[in-house]
Scaffold this motif. Structure first.
Motif, PDB file in Angstrom:
ATOM      1  N   ASP A  20     -28.571 -89.336   0.772  1.00 59.43           N
ATOM      2  CA  ASP A  20     -28.574 -88.455  -0.392  1.00 59.43           C
ATOM      3  C   ASP A  20     -29.910 -87.760  -0.617  1.00 59.43           C
ATOM      4  OD1 ASP A  20     -25.920 -88.963  -0.960  1.00 59.43           O
ATOM      5  OD2 ASP A  20     -26.385 -90.657  -2.271  1.00 59.43           O
ATOM      6  N   ASN A  21     -31.006 -88.369  -0.202  1.00 54.31           N
ATOM      7  CA  ASN A  21     -32.337 -87.831  -0.489  1.00 54.31           C
ATOM      8  C   ASN A  21     -32.989 -87.116   0.677  1.00 54.31           C
ATOM      9  OD1 ASN A  21     -32.240 -88.912  -3.106  1.00 54.31           O
ATOM     10  ND2 ASN A  21     -32.926 -90.901  -2.351  1.00 54.31           N
ATOM     11  N   TYR A  22     -32.424 -87.183   1.854  1.00 54.25           N
ATOM     12  CA  TYR A  22     -33.048 -86.620   3.050  1.00 54.25           C
ATOM     13  C   TYR A  22     -33.008 -85.095   3.055  1.00 54.25           C
ATOM     14  CZ  TYR A  22     -33.829 -85.312   7.885  1.00 54.25           C
ATOM     15  OH  TYR A  22     -34.309 -84.719   9.017  1.00 54.25           O
ATOM     16  N   ARG A  23     -34.113 -84.486   3.447  1.00 54.40           N
ATOM     17  CA  ARG A  23     -34.194 -83.046   3.698  1.00 54.40           C
ATOM     18  C   ARG A  23     -34.947 -82.847   5.010  1.00 54.40           C
ATOM     19  NH1 ARG A  23     -30.831 -83.254   0.764  1.00 54.40           N
ATOM     20  NH2 ARG A  23     -30.543 -82.421  -1.283  1.00 54.40           N
ATOM     21  N   PRO A  24     -34.429 -82.018   5.920  1.00 53.94           N
ATOM     22  CA  PRO A  24     -35.125 -81.775   7.192  1.00 53.94           C
ATOM     23  C   PRO A  24     -36.533 -81.234   6.963  1.00 53.94           C
ATOM     24  CG  PRO A  24     -32.931 -80.826   7.240  1.00 53.94           C
ATOM     25  CD  PRO A  24     -33.189 -81.250   5.832  1.00 53.94           C
ATOM     26  N   SER A  25     -37.418 -81.587   7.862  1.00 53.54           N
ATOM     27  CA  SER A  25     -38.814 -81.175   7.746  1.00 53.54           C
ATOM     28  C   SER A  25     -39.302 -80.626   9.078  1.00 53.54           C
ATOM     29  CB  SER A  25     -39.652 -82.391   7.334  1.00 53.54           C
ATOM     30  OG  SER A  25     -41.008 -82.161   7.570  1.00 53.54           O
ATOM     31  N   GLU A  26     -40.214 -79.664   8.995  1.00 48.51           N
ATOM     32  CA  GLU A  26     -40.817 -79.081  10.199  1.00 48.51           C
ATOM     33  C   GLU A  26     -41.684 -80.109  10.933  1.00 48.51           C
ATOM     34  OE1 GLU A  26     -40.152 -76.071  11.383  1.00 48.51           O
ATOM     35  OE2 GLU A  26     -39.060 -75.288   9.670  1.00 48.51           O
ATOM     36  N   ASP A  27     -42.057 -81.206  10.251  1.00 48.87           N
ATOM     37  CA  ASP A  27     -42.901 -82.239  10.851  1.00 48.87           C
ATOM     38  C   ASP A  27     -42.126 -83.137  11.813  1.00 48.87           C
ATOM     39  OD1 ASP A  27     -44.901 -81.257   9.218  1.00 48.87           O
ATOM     40  OD2 ASP A  27     -44.573 -82.754   7.658  1.00 48.87           O
ATOM     41  N   GLU A  28     -40.804 -83.055  11.799  1.00 47.61           N
ATOM     42  CA  GLU A  28     -39.966 -83.888  12.654  1.00 47.61           C
ATOM     43  C   GLU A  28     -39.629 -83.156  13.947  1.00 47.61           C
ATOM     44  OE1 GLU A  28     -36.597 -85.814  10.313  1.00 47.61           O
ATOM     45  OE2 GLU A  28     -37.009 -83.962   9.211  1.00 47.61           O
ATOM     46  N   GLU A  29     -39.123 -83.933  14.906  1.00 48.77           N
ATOM     47  CA  GLU A  29     -38.593 -83.334  16.128  1.00 48.77           C
ATOM     48  C   GLU A  29     -37.384 -82.492  15.729  1.00 48.77           C
ATOM     49  OE1 GLU A  29     -36.224 -84.685  20.153  1.00 48.77           O
ATOM     50  OE2 GLU A  29     -37.256 -86.205  18.968  1.00 48.77           O
ATOM     51  N   PHE A  30     -37.296 -81.280  16.267  1.00 54.43           N
ATOM     52  CA  PHE A  30     -36.216 -80.366  15.906  1.00 54.43           C
ATOM     53  C   PHE A  30     -34.874 -80.918  16.360  1.00 54.43           C
ATOM     54  CE2 PHE A  30     -33.640 -76.459  16.474  1.00 54.43           C
ATOM     55  CZ  PHE A  30     -33.721 -75.976  15.174  1.00 54.43           C
ATOM     56  N   MET A  31     -33.907 -80.888  15.478  1.00 50.15           N
ATOM     57  CA  MET A  31     -32.531 -81.335  15.684  1.00 50.15           C
ATOM     58  C   MET A  31     -32.471 -82.785  16.174  1.00 50.15           C
ATOM     59  SD  MET A  31     -30.387 -79.289  14.495  1.00 50.15           S
ATOM     60  CE  MET A  31     -31.411 -78.458  13.285  1.00 50.15           C
ATOM     61  N   ASN A  32     -33.267 -83.624  15.539  1.00 52.47           N
ATOM     62  CA  ASN A  32     -33.178 -85.062  15.788  1.00 52.47           C
ATOM     63  C   ASN A  32     -31.892 -85.577  15.137  1.00 52.47           C
ATOM     64  OD1 ASN A  32     -33.643 -86.069  13.008  1.00 52.47           O
ATOM     65  ND2 ASN A  32     -35.672 -85.157  13.266  1.00 52.47           N
ATOM     66  N   PRO A  33     -31.507 -86.832  15.365  1.00 55.77           N
ATOM     67  CA  PRO A  33     -30.242 -87.338  14.805  1.00 55.77           C
ATOM     68  C   PRO A  33     -30.140 -87.210  13.282  1.00 55.77           C
ATOM     69  CG  PRO A  33     -31.009 -88.814  16.521  1.00 55.77           C
ATOM     70  CD  PRO A  33     -32.104 -87.806  16.298  1.00 55.77           C
ATOM     71  N   LYS A  34     -31.242 -87.386  12.555  1.00 59.37           N
ATOM     72  CA  LYS A  34     -31.182 -87.247  11.096  1.00 59.37           C
ATOM     73  C   LYS A  34     -30.886 -85.806  10.695  1.00 59.37           C
ATOM     74  CE  LYS A  34     -34.067 -90.960   9.296  1.00 59.37           C
ATOM     75  NZ  LYS A  34     -35.259 -91.258   8.502  1.00 59.37           N
ATOM     76  N   GLN A  35     -31.526 -84.856  11.372  1.00 56.65           N
ATOM     77  CA  GLN A  35     -31.274 -83.446  11.052  1.00 56.65           C
ATOM     78  C   GLN A  35     -29.838 -83.074  11.395  1.00 56.65           C
ATOM     79  OE1 GLN A  35     -34.266 -80.967  12.873  1.00 56.65           O
ATOM     80  NE2 GLN A  35     -35.859 -81.657  11.461  1.00 56.65           N
ATOM     81  N   LEU A  36     -29.357 -83.512  12.533  1.00 54.54           N
ATOM     82  CA  LEU A  36     -27.974 -83.213  12.905  1.00 54.54           C
ATOM     83  C   LEU A  36     -27.002 -83.807  11.892  1.00 54.54           C
ATOM     84  CD1 LEU A  36     -28.138 -83.678  16.773  1.00 54.54           C
ATOM     85  CD2 LEU A  36     -27.759 -81.531  15.536  1.00 54.54           C
ATOM     86  N   ALA A  37     -27.271 -85.036  11.452  1.00 57.82           N
ATOM     87  CA  ALA A  37     -26.415 -85.677  10.448  1.00 57.82           C
ATOM     88  C   ALA A  37     -26.472 -84.905   9.133  1.00 57.82           C
ATOM     89  CB  ALA A  37     -26.848 -87.129  10.246  1.00 57.82           C
ATOM     90  N   TYR A  38     -27.658 -84.439   8.763  1.00 56.04           N
ATOM     91  CA  TYR A  38     -27.821 -83.671   7.523  1.00 56.04           C
ATOM     92  C   TYR A  38     -26.975 -82.397   7.581  1.00 56.04           C
ATOM     93  CZ  TYR A  38     -30.039 -80.547   4.132  1.00 56.04           C
ATOM     94  OH  TYR A  38     -30.271 -79.652   3.118  1.00 56.04           O
ATOM     95  N   PHE A  39     -27.081 -81.663   8.679  1.00 46.53           N
ATOM     96  CA  PHE A  39     -26.337 -80.404   8.780  1.00 46.53           C
ATOM     97  C   PHE A  39     -24.837 -80.654   8.929  1.00 46.53           C
ATOM     98  CE2 PHE A  39     -30.596 -78.725   9.773  1.00 46.53           C
ATOM     99  CZ  PHE A  39     -30.644 -77.773   8.773  1.00 46.53           C
ATOM    100  N   ARG A  40     -24.443 -81.726   9.619  1.00 48.85           N
ATOM    101  CA  ARG A  40     -23.020 -82.064   9.705  1.00 48.85           C
ATOM    102  C   ARG A  40     -22.482 -82.306   8.294  1.00 48.85           C
ATOM    103  NH1 ARG A  40     -19.440 -83.802  13.175  1.00 48.85           N
ATOM    104  NH2 ARG A  40     -20.916 -84.205  14.846  1.00 48.85           N
ATOM    105  N   ARG A  41     -23.216 -83.085   7.510  1.00 52.32           N
ATOM    106  CA  ARG A  41     -22.790 -83.386   6.140  1.00 52.32           C
ATOM    107  C   ARG A  41     -22.681 -82.105   5.316  1.00 52.32           C
ATOM    108  NH1 ARG A  41     -26.290 -85.046   1.219  1.00 52.32           N
ATOM    109  NH2 ARG A  41     -24.728 -85.696  -0.232  1.00 52.32           N
ATOM    110  N   LYS A  42     -23.675 -81.234   5.451  1.00 56.57           N
ATOM    111  CA  LYS A  42     -23.684 -79.983   4.692  1.00 56.57           C
ATOM    112  C   LYS A  42     -22.479 -79.118   5.069  1.00 56.57           C
ATOM    113  CE  LYS A  42     -26.920 -76.441   3.310  1.00 56.57           C
ATOM    114  NZ  LYS A  42     -28.021 -76.689   2.421  1.00 56.57           N
ATOM    115  N   LEU A  43     -22.192 -79.024   6.353  1.00 56.43           N
ATOM    116  CA  LEU A  43     -21.058 -78.234   6.833  1.00 56.43           C
ATOM    117  C   LEU A  43     -19.726 -78.830   6.360  1.00 56.43           C
ATOM    118  CD1 LEU A  43     -22.455 -77.571  10.391  1.00 56.43           C
ATOM    119  CD2 LEU A  43     -21.869 -75.761   8.754  1.00 56.43           C
TER     120      LEU A  43
END
Length: 151
Positions: A20-43
């Protein structure tokens, strides 16, 4: 689909609070599993909202299909119905774009520009999760369209 099931499908590597609190950050590896999960959830959430609204629209249209004795009321009702149907058609097209984005999440190509292969910025993806072009490629595409449209 229940929210718990959606969470399990969308983000198995995040616990509920992180999810619920996660937001992708430029400091992370691009399209890591957390970012992919975030965008999947958003979609998925976007798609579910559209489907819910479409069902509500259909229900309202079915209720509204009564005969209006007054010609002005009938014309107004038909105009409203036509607008709702056009909106629903746009939403149908949007759902197919959301489904395509979910497929890109699954195949690992999500977040990368279809023309250049470069990463699409996180801010752009957050604002438009169905984006397939980087900002630069989109601007170039729109300039080409404008040139051809002006002819």
């Amino acid at each position: 689909m229940s929210m718990d099931l959606e969470r399990e499908i969308a983000a198995p590597e995040l616990d509920a609070q992180e999810f619920d609190n996660y937001r992708p950050s430029e400091d992370e590896e691009f399209m890591n599993p957390k970012q992919l999960a975030y965008f999947r959830r958003k979609l998925l959430a976007w798609k579910n909202d559209i489907l819910r609204e479409s069902k509500e629209t259909l229900d309202a249209l079915q209720e509204e299909s009564q005969n209006h004795p007054d010609i002005a009321d009938r014309a107004s009702s038909e105009s409203d119905r036509a607008l709702e149907l056009r909106t629903r058609d746009r939403q149908r097209k949007l759902i197919s774009k959301i489904d395509a984005a979910l497929k890109r999440v699954d195949d690992g190509s999500y977040g990368y520009c279809e023309e250049t292969g470069e990463p699409i910025g996180l801010a752009r993806l957050d604002a438009r999760p169905i984006a397939t072009l980087s900002l630069e490629a989109q601007e170039k595409h729109e300039r080409r369209e404008k040139v051809y449209r002006d002819d």
